[in-house]
Design a protein around this motif. Structure first.
Motif, PDB file in Angstrom:
ATOM      1  N   THR A 119      -0.601  -2.032   0.959  1.00 40.30           N
ATOM      2  CA  THR A 119      -0.037  -1.566  -0.332  1.00 40.30           C
ATOM      3  C   THR A 119      -0.304  -2.213  -1.397  1.00 40.30           C
ATOM      4  O   THR A 119      -0.023  -1.877  -2.694  1.00 40.30           O
ATOM      5  N   ASP A 120      -1.074  -3.179  -1.491  1.00 34.07           N
ATOM      6  CA  ASP A 120      -1.756  -4.130  -2.620  1.00 34.07           C
ATOM      7  C   ASP A 120      -2.925  -3.397  -3.267  1.00 34.07           C
ATOM      8  O   ASP A 120      -2.876  -3.512  -4.295  1.00 34.07           O
ATOM      9  N   TYR A 121      -3.420  -2.748  -2.612  1.00 34.89           N
ATOM     10  CA  TYR A 121      -4.945  -2.044  -3.102  1.00 34.89           C
ATOM     11  C   TYR A 121      -4.677  -0.425  -3.084  1.00 34.89           C
ATOM     12  O   TYR A 121      -4.822  -0.006  -1.947  1.00 34.89           O
ATOM     13  N   ARG A 122      -4.003   0.054  -3.899  1.00 32.40           N
ATOM     14  CA  ARG A 122      -3.521   1.518  -3.850  1.00 32.40           C
ATOM     15  C   ARG A 122      -4.898   2.178  -4.113  1.00 32.40           C
ATOM     16  O   ARG A 122      -5.799   1.722  -4.915  1.00 32.40           O
ATOM     17  N   SER A 123      -4.977   3.494  -3.521  1.00 33.88           N
ATOM     18  CA  SER A 123      -6.283   4.326  -3.822  1.00 33.88           C
ATOM     19  C   SER A 123      -6.204   5.073  -5.031  1.00 33.88           C
ATOM     20  O   SER A 123      -5.091   5.234  -5.558  1.00 33.88           O
ATOM     21  N   GLU A 124      -7.073   5.605  -5.606  1.00 35.52           N
ATOM     22  CA  GLU A 124      -7.285   6.320  -7.125  1.00 35.52           C
ATOM     23  C   GLU A 124      -6.309   7.342  -6.941  1.00 35.52           C
ATOM     24  O   GLU A 124      -5.558   7.781  -7.935  1.00 35.52           O
ATOM     25  N   SER A 125      -6.255   8.155  -5.621  1.00 37.48           N
ATOM     26  CA  SER A 125      -5.426   9.503  -5.645  1.00 37.48           C
ATOM     27  C   SER A 125      -3.900   9.039  -5.661  1.00 37.48           C
ATOM     28  O   SER A 125      -3.122   9.715  -6.152  1.00 37.48           O
ATOM     29  N   TYR A 126      -3.807   8.010  -5.160  1.00 37.41           N
ATOM     30  CA  TYR A 126      -2.305   7.457  -5.217  1.00 37.41           C
ATOM     31  C   TYR A 126      -1.764   7.233  -6.520  1.00 37.41           C
ATOM     32  O   TYR A 126      -0.707   7.623  -7.088  1.00 37.41           O
ATOM     33  N   LYS A 127      -2.769   6.441  -7.420  1.00 38.35           N
ATOM     34  CA  LYS A 127      -2.185   6.168  -8.474  1.00 38.35           C
ATOM     35  C   LYS A 127      -2.265   7.388  -9.726  1.00 38.35           C
ATOM     36  O   LYS A 127      -1.302   7.379 -10.238  1.00 38.35           O
ATOM     37  N   GLN A 128      -3.061   8.291  -9.441  1.00 39.79           N
ATOM     38  CA  GLN A 128      -3.037   9.493 -10.211  1.00 39.79           C
ATOM     39  C   GLN A 128      -1.742  10.265  -9.922  1.00 39.79           C
ATOM     40  O   GLN A 128      -1.122  10.791 -11.040  1.00 39.79           O
ATOM     41  N   LYS A 129      -1.406  10.367  -8.495  1.00 37.53           N
ATOM     42  CA  LYS A 129      -0.023  11.181  -8.297  1.00 37.53           C
ATOM     43  C   LYS A 129       1.156  10.537  -8.711  1.00 37.53           C
ATOM     44  O   LYS A 129       2.195  10.898  -9.342  1.00 37.53           O
ATOM     45  N   ALA A 130       1.187   9.143  -8.941  1.00 34.63           N
ATOM     46  CA  ALA A 130       2.306   8.348  -9.470  1.00 34.63           C
ATOM     47  C   ALA A 130       2.222   8.415 -10.673  1.00 34.63           C
ATOM     48  O   ALA A 130       3.352   8.756 -11.378  1.00 34.63           O
ATOM     49  N   ALA A 131       0.999   8.499 -11.651  1.00 32.26           N
ATOM     50  CA  ALA A 131       1.336   8.659 -12.905  1.00 32.26           C
ATOM     51  C   ALA A 131       1.668  10.261 -13.231  1.00 32.26           C
ATOM     52  O   ALA A 131       2.535  10.384 -14.402  1.00 32.26           O
ATOM     53  N   GLU A 132       1.358  11.240 -12.376  1.00 31.89           N
ATOM     54  CA  GLU A 132       1.815  12.568 -12.692  1.00 31.89           C
ATOM     55  C   GLU A 132       3.402  12.569 -12.467  1.00 31.89           C
ATOM     56  O   GLU A 132       4.078  13.339 -13.239  1.00 31.89           O
TER      57      GLU A 132
END
Length: 105
Positions: free
Chosen positions: A57-70
């Motif tokens: 969980t320390d190093y989230r993938s870019e797809s996870y970060k994009q979904k969280a932002a949305e």
């Protein structure tokens, strides 16, 4: 093993030395070879993690970060929509007339 800071009082040479905690402090300066070396009190060092992540969980993938932002954007827009609807649909209640007290004379 910790890193210790040393200072030579003879020539002013400063350096760090990686040694065991149980080891005696060095006394001979590697620069001028005099016995005027002093171990300094240092602030220590922070923990350095090297490698490919220690917790997934320390190093989230870019797809996870994009979904969280949305999700945060959609949640904030939903809140603003419900606030504007509730303000427009709320009618101010009419003030109830208080019965007048008779004046005592």
């Amino acid at each position: 093993m910790p890193t210790y800071d040393y200072l030579c009082r003879g020539c002013g040479h400063e350096f760090e030395l990686f040694q065991r905690m149980t080891a005696d402090p060095e006394k001979k300066c590697p620069n001028c070879k005099k016995l005027k070396l002093t171990r300094l009190i240092g602030s220590g060092s922070g923990v350095v993690f090297k490698g490919s992540g220690f917790y997934q969980t320390d190093y989230r993938s870019e797809s996870y970060k994009q979904k969280a932002a949305e999700e945060t954007k959609s949640a904030s827009s939903e809140k603003s929509d419900t606030k504007s609807e509730s303000k427009s649909s709320e009618a101010k209640p009419a003030k109830a007339d208080k019965p007048k007290k008779p004046k005592s004379e």
